[in-house]
Design a protein around this motif. Structure first.
Motif, short mmCIF file in Angstrom:
data_model
loop_
_atom_site.label_atom_id
_atom_site.label_comp_id
_atom_site.label_asym_id
_atom_site.label_seq_id
_atom_site.Cartn_x
_atom_site.Cartn_y
_atom_site.Cartn_z
N UNK A 303 1.02 -1.16 -0.16
CA UNK A 303 0.08 0.05 0.06
C UNK A 303 1.06 1.34 -0.06
N UNK A 304 1.84 1.35 0.96
CA UNK A 304 2.86 2.39 0.88
C UNK A 304 3.46 2.72 -0.42
N UNK A 305 4.01 1.69 -1.20
CA UNK A 305 4.60 1.66 -2.40
C UNK A 305 3.54 2.36 -3.38
N UNK A 306 2.46 1.66 -3.23
CA UNK A 306 1.27 2.41 -4.38
C UNK A 306 1.11 3.91 -4.10
N UNK A 307 0.98 4.06 -2.90
CA UNK A 307 0.96 5.56 -2.36
C UNK A 307 1.95 6.29 -2.93
N UNK A 308 3.10 6.08 -2.96
CA UNK A 308 4.31 6.79 -3.30
C UNK A 308 4.37 6.84 -4.76
N UNK A 309 4.00 5.96 -5.35
CA UNK A 309 3.72 5.79 -6.89
C UNK A 309 2.57 6.80 -7.81
N UNK A 310 1.60 7.30 -6.55
CA UNK A 310 0.89 8.19 -7.01
C UNK A 310 -0.83 7.61 -6.82
N UNK A 311 -0.88 6.43 -6.24
CA UNK A 311 -2.23 5.97 -5.95
C UNK A 311 -2.74 6.92 -4.86
N UNK A 312 -4.18 7.41 -5.11
CA UNK A 312 -4.78 8.14 -4.08
C UNK A 312 -5.40 7.09 -2.99
N UNK A 313 -5.93 7.95 -1.89
CA UNK A 313 -6.52 7.12 -0.68
C UNK A 313 -7.73 6.52 -1.20
N UNK A 314 -8.61 7.11 -2.35
CA UNK A 314 -9.82 6.83 -2.90
C UNK A 314 -9.72 5.26 -3.58
N UNK A 315 -8.30 5.34 -4.36
CA UNK A 315 -8.10 4.20 -5.15
C UNK A 315 -7.81 2.95 -4.22
N UNK A 316 -6.91 3.23 -3.20
CA UNK A 316 -6.56 2.21 -2.16
C UNK A 316 -7.99 1.59 -1.46
N UNK A 317 -8.72 2.62 -1.24
CA UNK A 317 -10.13 2.23 -0.37
C UNK A 317 -10.89 1.04 -1.35
N UNK A 318 -10.98 1.75 -2.65
CA UNK A 318 -11.85 0.95 -3.75
C UNK A 318 -11.15 -0.35 -3.91
N UNK A 319 -9.63 -0.74 -3.99
CA UNK A 319 -9.12 -1.94 -4.25
C UNK A 319 -9.59 -2.88 -3.21
N UNK A 320 -9.59 -2.36 -1.83
CA UNK A 320 -9.82 -3.57 -0.78
C UNK A 320 -11.39 -3.66 -0.66
N UNK A 321 -12.15 -2.51 -0.78
CA UNK A 321 -13.58 -2.61 -0.86
C UNK A 321 -13.92 -3.89 -1.87
N UNK A 322 -13.35 -3.58 -3.30
CA UNK A 322 -13.80 -4.49 -4.25
C UNK A 322 -13.30 -6.16 -3.92
N UNK A 323 -12.02 -6.06 -3.09
CA UNK A 323 -11.95 -7.38 -2.78
C UNK A 323 -12.63 -7.97 -1.67
N UNK A 324 -13.21 -7.45 -0.95
CA UNK A 324 -14.23 -7.87 -0.01
C UNK A 324 -15.58 -8.14 -0.57
N UNK A 325 -15.96 -7.26 -1.29
CA UNK A 325 -17.49 -7.23 -1.77
C UNK A 325 -17.57 -8.39 -2.93
N UNK A 326 -16.24 -8.61 -3.51
CA UNK A 326 -16.29 -9.62 -4.41
C UNK A 326 -16.46 -11.18 -3.74
N UNK A 327 -16.14 -11.09 -2.55
CA UNK A 327 -16.39 -12.65 -1.82
C UNK A 327 -17.92 -12.50 -1.68
N UNK A 328 -18.67 -11.28 -1.16
CA UNK A 328 -19.77 -11.46 -0.87
C UNK A 328 -20.71 -11.56 -2.16
N UNK A 329 -20.23 -10.88 -3.27
CA UNK A 329 -21.06 -10.97 -4.50
C UNK A 329 -20.92 -12.58 -5.05
N UNK A 330 -19.74 -13.13 -5.07
CA UNK A 330 -19.64 -14.44 -5.76
C UNK A 330 -20.14 -15.59 -4.79
N UNK A 331 -20.04 -15.16 -3.29
CA UNK A 331 -20.51 -16.26 -2.26
C UNK A 331 -22.22 -16.26 -2.41
#
Length: 415
Positions: A303-331
């Motif tokens: 996460x730190x590396x992605x942030x230093x490369x220009x990833x915004x807080x919103x992008x990080x939040x959406x990545x992990x939200x998508x990870x968790x919601x995919x579990x729920x959606x597929x399940x």
């Protein structure tokens, strides 16, 4: 909504790698918990709906939608009231009946039964009886000593077509030597199988003239059973019938009042099971939270590396939200598909399990019905899917927010 970059990283975090095996196991159990919770909830709700539908169809196929019974003994003026009610709009049939409890005796066995005296034409209109005769037929019902019995009653007492069945009335006949039991011997003219244990084991039908004479009712009847165009509009029809009862000593009740214990039991059990099984999905959602929090801690450096490369807080939040919601959606999707397949083949599955175990999983004496019903309600399925997705989406928010708030400097300080 989600960029290809965010989807790529979310997918990578969902895949198991050797050093993340424990996190992947937790995610797998979260996924399976959601799928099983959704499947169980849909199956149970469908079975409860099936129970209610089958009970309603069986009850309405045997009994009238509204019943009018005499309060002071037999209704001698029933024909006058019958003609008045038949003139009301929406009334399809008004059938006089003679009902009483009695004892049935055959082959050395005795059982309590409800004797129903009815005219042949009225009995033919009861499709749940006339169209479900498995032995004999309605043509034999014309003789005064004929009787139709349920399949379960015939099985328990060893009855077949042409056998004799003795009916003993609850009231005896007074003679100079005391009270003598009043009995009459009938000949089994037909055997019906409705599919509801209460009727198949405890109901018998005889010609109404025979029932009037046997129960000493003269020309009167116990009451009238009224059929309408829509049983769910019973209250409207009752309001129209009430004024007609002023000149008659009669009481009125509808099909729900007469069978309230069945519907109350099913409704209470349905609501309780909905709450209990929803908790399974809630527990699985907590597993999603724990697995995502562990994933965030494990991926702090990434996460730190992605942030230093220009990833915004919103992008990080959406990545992990998508990870968790995919579990729920597929399940949720998997659980819904499994539930629908199970409901559509529930009777085959029941028979298969019974053949393997050698036991009766659905005893009609306990559950009232002879087969396991299931009715899928699309609205309820959508509600369950919405609850499951809503809980998993909410469960994914906090870990995603924590990931977006991670300070790159602190995360890389000791790297």
């Amino acid at each position: 909504m989600f960029s290809p970059f965010e989807r790529l990283f979310a997918w990578r975090y969902l895949r198991a790698r050797r050093q993340e095996g424990f996190i992947s196991v937790i995610a797998l159990f979260s996924f399976l918990g959601i799928a099983l919770g959704v499947a169980a909830l849909i199956i149970v709700m469908s079975v409860m709906n099936g129970f209610r539908q089958e009970l309603t169809s069986q009850i309405l196929g045997i009994n009238g939608h509204i019943a009018v019974f005499g309060t002071m003994g037999p209704m001698d003026d029933y024909d006058v009231l019958r003609k008045k009610i038949e003139k009301l709009p929406g009334i399809t049939q008004v059938a006089p009946v003679v009902e009483n409890q009695a004892m049935a005796i055959a082959h050395g066995q005795a059982m309590g039964v409800q004797v129903n005296g009815m005219f042949l034409e009225d009995l033919k209109n009861r499709k749940n009886v006339s169209e479900k005769i498995i032995a004999g037929g309605m043509k034999y019902y014309t003789t005064p000593s004929s009787i139709l019995v349920g399949a379960r009653l015939a099985e328990k007492m060893g009855l077949s077509i042409g056998d004799k069945l003795t009916i003993v009335a609850p009231e005896g006949t007074s003679t100079a030597f005391g009270t003598v039991p009043r009995t009459k011997t009938f000949t089994v003219a037909g055997i019906f199988e409705v599919g509801m244990y209460q009727y198949d084991s405890g109901f018998v039908f005889v010609p109404i003239e025979t029932a009037q004479k046997f129960f000493q009712m003269g020309e009167g009847v116990s009451g009238l059973e009224i059929f309408t165009t829509d049983p769910n509009q019973k209250d409207k029809f009752k309001e129209e019938i009430i004024p007609l009862l002023h000149d008659h000593r009669a009481r009125m009740f509808d099909w729900q009042e007469a069978n309230s214990k069945f519907f109350t039991a099913v409704e209470v059990e349905r609501n309780v099971m909905f709450v209990i099984l929803t908790l399974i999905i809630l527990v699985a959602s907590f597993n999603v939270i724990s697995s995502l929090i562990m994933l965030v801690k494990d991926k702090g450096r990434d996460i730190a590396i992605l942030r230093t490369m220009g990833a915004s807080r919103g992008m990080i939040m959406r990545i992990f939200f998508l990870t968790g919601s995919t579990l729920g959606l597929v399940g949720t999707t998997l659980g819904s598909v499994l539930a629908l397949l199970f409901c559509w083949n529930i009777e085959r599955i029941r028979k298969f399990i019974e053949s393997l175990s050698g036991s009766n999983l659905f005893n009609s004496e306990i559950y009232f019905l002879s087969k396991l019903p299931a009715k899928v309600d699309t609205t309820e399925v959508a509600l369950v899917i919405g609850i499951a997705l809503g809980l998993t989406f909410l469960a994914s928010l906090y870990p995603s927010w924590r990931a977006s708030k991670l300070d790159p400097v602190e995360a890389l300080r000791y790297e």
